[in-house]
Write an enzyme that holds these catalytic residues in place. Structure first.
Site, PDB file in Angstrom:
ATOM      1  N   ASP A  31       0.672  -1.389  -0.050  1.00 30.35           N
ATOM      2  CA  ASP A  31       0.106   0.045   0.057  1.00 30.35           C
ATOM      3  C   ASP A  31       1.013   1.255   0.078  1.00 30.35           C
ATOM      4  O   ASP A  31       1.672   1.392   0.882  1.00 30.35           O
ATOM      5  CB  ASP A  31      -0.772  -0.103   1.195  1.00 30.35           C
ATOM      6  CG  ASP A  31      -2.143   1.006   1.032  1.00 30.35           C
ATOM      7  OD1 ASP A  31      -2.026   1.959   0.480  1.00 30.35           O
ATOM      8  OD2 ASP A  31      -3.344   0.633   1.448  1.00 30.35           O
ATOM      9  N   SER A  75      -6.855   4.111  -1.988  1.00 29.28           N
ATOM     10  CA  SER A  75      -6.802   2.584  -1.874  1.00 29.28           C
ATOM     11  C   SER A  75      -8.019   1.813  -2.315  1.00 29.28           C
ATOM     12  O   SER A  75      -7.836   0.564  -3.093  1.00 29.28           O
ATOM     13  CB  SER A  75      -6.191   2.252  -0.589  1.00 29.28           C
ATOM     14  OG  SER A  75      -5.114   2.685  -0.382  1.00 29.28           O
ATOM     15  N   ASP A 346      -0.948   0.095  -4.971  1.00 28.67           N
ATOM     16  CA  ASP A 346      -2.342   0.759  -5.268  1.00 28.67           C
ATOM     17  C   ASP A 346      -2.088   2.235  -5.748  1.00 28.67           C
ATOM     18  O   ASP A 346      -2.899   2.524  -6.642  1.00 28.67           O
ATOM     19  CB  ASP A 346      -3.173   0.665  -4.183  1.00 28.67           C
ATOM     20  CG  ASP A 346      -2.850   1.248  -2.855  1.00 28.67           C
ATOM     21  OD1 ASP A 346      -1.555   1.368  -2.630  1.00 28.67           O
ATOM     22  OD2 ASP A 346      -3.388   1.086  -1.669  1.00 28.67           O
ATOM     23  N   HIS A 424      -1.830  10.898  -1.074  1.00 30.95           N
ATOM     24  CA  HIS A 424      -1.146  10.016  -2.270  1.00 30.95           C
ATOM     25  C   HIS A 424      -0.918  10.839  -3.383  1.00 30.95           C
ATOM     26  O   HIS A 424      -0.855  11.946  -3.562  1.00 30.95           O
ATOM     27  CB  HIS A 424      -2.458   9.249  -2.623  1.00 30.95           C
ATOM     28  CG  HIS A 424      -2.957   8.111  -1.785  1.00 30.95           C
ATOM     29  ND1 HIS A 424      -4.133   7.769  -1.756  1.00 30.95           N
ATOM     30  CD2 HIS A 424      -2.623   7.984  -0.524  1.00 30.95           C
ATOM     31  CE1 HIS A 424      -4.515   6.964  -0.852  1.00 30.95           C
ATOM     32  NE2 HIS A 424      -3.414   7.159   0.239  1.00 30.95           N
TER      33      HIS A 424
END
Length: 460
Positions: A31, A75, A346, A424
């Site tokens: 992740d 995610s 991801d 992210h």
């Protein structure tokens, strides 16, 4: 002859997948494991000239990660794309055409009131559900809560990733809210998040279920072996379904896992390698094969916290778990003739690698010149080799960072744009593969293509 030539040509350019080569698939998800943190972990663990274990695998591809409604995914839709072959909206768990609807707080102050209305989207079959329908054993292992976005996207369908209590019931055979697409149920489920499975108690379980259900007791009544510790996990034997929840919320960072209180529990929680080995032991006796998802979820948590050291250490533990799986499967299936292993991430993060540090320098240290003297920014201050594009750690005016400070376990790297938490990144991620049907994983692909290739490798 003409048909054979066409088939070979299509296979050569990735137009078709290898036909029904894999009896088993192990899907590893790091992740937040973008390319920069892979490089940082490689150098930290093996120096510049070294390689991570999964980097030695023969098949490599590059994946686009955007979701149905955003350039930068979270995610849930990214993992959903891998599991279903469909682009999904941010925050949504394996549902097509679903609009995210966040849960509300219950009377105990927990996000326990489900706001997902009937008709909000359509469940999309996951590769885990398909494997189960074909008689294979299935499992999910994670260092996060077992109801978190990544594991949930393998076995559940919901309009919002934060609805952990509603997601948990989907794993309980015969209970209200059970996901019938799982047939007789998950064969293995491991991670943290026991609070979503156990009843509320003001003193002992203040984040427990307000509906009073004890899902672990319900699963035990259905024949599951239930473990709450590393020792109980080790005692589990093949032949029974298994659920192991080793923490009330997420599991500890690898850096803290073996530490003594108050920072850690002294090794009471199993490592990701130990959980992976146990899952393979429990799933592999099925002659029809298995599907297993393994997530190194704490890589992401550390990077969100701007703590590169913990992210790197968890990535190295994730790498060890991959090697553990390969070693175990080589004993069961020499040469991985019937086993496909896929490793990817991801999404990326905003981690950046700065400056002219000499070869051999620590990636966690301040940047230095070749003669060992500290490098300075335009204002004359030292800076670290790793920084983040955004996050909470941007000072109004920079000051020197000492080597001792930067190398500390709890040091939080500086950030460019000030936000409450690091986000992210929208960049591509890498994929690595080996074993049966792995030859078609190559080039730059949509993340949804991974589902199609795994499905074809199974022959579904």
């Amino acid at each position: 002859m003409k048909k054979l030539f066409l088939a070979l040509a299509l296979a050569a350019i990735g137009g078709t997948a290898a036909a029904a080569d894999a009896k088993n698939i192990i899907f590893f998800l790091g992740d937040g494991m973008g390319p920069t943190v892979i490089t940082a972990a490689r150098i930290h663990g093996h120096k510049e000239e070294g390689l991570l274990k999964f980097e030695r695998l023969e098949r490599v591809a590059r994946l686009k990660t955007y979701s149905h409604d955003a350039q930068t995914t979270d995610s849930a839709p990214s993992m959903g794309s891998y599991m279903t072959g469909v682009k999904i909206n941010n925050e949504v768990i394996s549902m097509w055409d679903s609009q995210p609807s966040a849960p509300q707080k219950d009377a105990n102050g927990n996000l326990g009131v489900d706001t997902c209305k009937a008709g909000n989207g359509k469940p999309v079959p996951t590769i885990l559900e398909l494997a189960k329908a074909y008689g294979k054993s299935v499992g999910a292992v994670t260092t996060t809560e077992a109801t978190h976005a990544t594991p949930a996207s393998t076995y559940a369908h919901h309009c919002h990733r934060n609805s952990g209590y509603a997601i948990a019931v989907q794993a309980v055979p015969g209970g209200e809210g059970y996901n019938a697409a799982l047939g007789d149920g998950l064969d293995v489920l491991m991670g943290g998040g026991a609070m979503h499975f156990t009843p509320y108690d003001k003193q002992n379980n203040p984040k427990g279920r307000i509906d009073g259900r004890d899902l672990l007791a319900e699963m035990a009544a259905r024949g599951y072996a239930v473990a709450r510790s590393k020792a109980e996990m080790a005692a589990a034997k093949p032949g029974r379904k298994f659920v192991g929840l080793y923490g009330e919320s997420h599991l500890e960072y690898e850096l803290d896992r073996t530490a003594t209180p108050p920072r850690g529990e002294g090794g009471k929680q199993p490592s990701l390698s130990e959980m992976t080995a146990k899952a393979i032991e429990l799933l592999s006796p099925n002659p029809k094969g298995f599907f297993l998802m393994v997530e190194g979820g704490k890589i992401d948590h550390a990077l969100h916290g701007s703590n590169a050291r913990r992210g790197i250490v968890d990535l190295l533990a994730f790498d060890d778990a991959i090697q553990t799986a390969i070693d175990h499967m080589q004993q069961i299936d020499p040469g991985l003739r019937n086993t496909l292993i896929v490793i990817t991430a991801d999404h990326d993060h905003t981690l950046a690698f700065n400056g002219p540090s000499p070869r051999g320098a620590s990636v966690l240290d301040i940047v230095r010149h070749a003669d060992g003297s500290p490098a300075h920014d335009a204002d004359g201050h030292t800076y670290t080799a790793l920084t983040f594009g955004n996050g909470p750690n941007r000072k109004n005016q920079r000051s020197d960072v000492s080597s001792e400070e930067a190398m500390g376990e709890d040091y939080l790297q500086e950030t460019g744009v000030r936000l409450r938490g690091e986000t992210h990144g929208g960049g591509d991620v890498k994929l690595y593969a080996t074993g049966a049907g792995s030859a078609v994983f190559k080039g730059t692909m949509e993340n949804t293509r991974v589902f199609e290739l795994m499905k074809a490798a199974y022959g579904f």
